[in-house]
Design an enzyme around this catalytic site. Structure first.
Site, PDB file in Angstrom:
ATOM      1  N   GLY A  49       0.785  -1.228   0.000  1.00  0.00           N
ATOM      2  CA  GLY A  49       0.000   0.000   0.000  1.00  0.00           C
ATOM      3  C   GLY A  49       0.813   1.270   0.000  1.00  0.00           C
ATOM      4  O   GLY A  49       0.260   2.370  -0.025  1.00  0.00           O
ATOM      5  N   HIS A  50       2.134   1.183   0.003  1.00  0.00           N
ATOM      6  CA  HIS A  50       2.977   2.389   0.107  1.00  0.00           C
ATOM      7  C   HIS A  50       4.140   2.308  -0.857  1.00  0.00           C
ATOM      8  O   HIS A  50       5.249   2.033  -0.443  1.00  0.00           O
ATOM      9  CB  HIS A  50       3.514   2.519   1.533  1.00  0.00           C
ATOM     10  CG  HIS A  50       4.018   3.873   1.875  1.00  0.00           C
ATOM     11  ND1 HIS A  50       5.306   4.286   1.669  1.00  0.00           N
ATOM     12  CD2 HIS A  50       3.390   4.928   2.419  1.00  0.00           C
ATOM     13  CE1 HIS A  50       5.470   5.524   2.096  1.00  0.00           C
ATOM     14  NE2 HIS A  50       4.314   5.931   2.569  1.00  0.00           N
ATOM     15  N   PHE A  51       4.063   2.585  -1.995  1.00  0.00           N
ATOM     16  CA  PHE A  51       2.924   2.798  -2.874  1.00  0.00           C
ATOM     17  C   PHE A  51       2.977   1.710  -3.932  1.00  0.00           C
ATOM     18  O   PHE A  51       4.063   1.435  -4.418  1.00  0.00           O
ATOM     19  CB  PHE A  51       3.016   4.173  -3.512  1.00  0.00           C
ATOM     20  CG  PHE A  51       3.035   5.296  -2.498  1.00  0.00           C
ATOM     21  CD1 PHE A  51       1.860   5.767  -1.952  1.00  0.00           C
ATOM     22  CD2 PHE A  51       4.232   5.843  -2.065  1.00  0.00           C
ATOM     23  CE1 PHE A  51       1.870   6.814  -1.025  1.00  0.00           C
ATOM     24  CE2 PHE A  51       4.252   6.876  -1.134  1.00  0.00           C
ATOM     25  CZ  PHE A  51       3.080   7.365  -0.614  1.00  0.00           C
TER      26      PHE A  51
END
Length: 143
Positions: A49-51
């Site tokens: 999720g990052h990124f």
């Protein structure tokens, strides 16, 4: 040099996967300093999720890795064995570069002040000799 492998680190600090962010300690002096390394792989959970299209290790996790290395220096002192070093604050923090999959982060924390259970560590994370994060980390040793 006082080298520690992952099992020896786990005997000193309470962190475990997926939150143990130090792979090995290259050198340390109880109560004085520690130098450790984190080998960053694309399989780290935070990259989901990052990124997803531009994977970057969150800066706060680099700070946490620095704190864990500092905790090795503090908690390896006989009077602090079996305790936990808690974050008390972050001062003078600067994010100067990104950490990406494939990077090997050098994490160095020097204890510059300590009075009783409270102290301050001067922390610097580098990748390929370039500073990516620097900060003063305040800690408190507790049970």
């Amino acid at each position: 040099m006082n080298r520690l492998d992952i099992k020896q680190i786990q005997e000193i600090i309470p962190h475990r996967h997926p939150f143990l962010l130090v792979d090995y300690i290259e050198d340390y002096e109880p109560g004085q300093f520690a130098v450790g390394y984190k080998c960053v792989t694309y399989r780290e959970d935070f990259f989901k999720g990052h990124f997803p299209d531009h994977p970057v290790m969150p800066g706060v996790l680099t700070l946490e890795a620095l704190a864990q290395v500092g905790a090795v220096a503090i908690l390896s002192q006989e009077e602090h064995r079996g305790k936990i070093a808690f974050f008390g604050g972050v001062q003078k923090c600067k994010f100067k570069g990104m950490v990406n999959p494939g990077d090997k982060i050098r994490l160095e924390t020097k204890i510059i002040k300590q009075k009783g259970p409270v102290g301050v560590g001067e922390a610097v994370a580098t990748v390929d000799g370039k500073v990516v994060v620097s900060a003063e980390l305040t800690f408190m040793v507790g049970k």
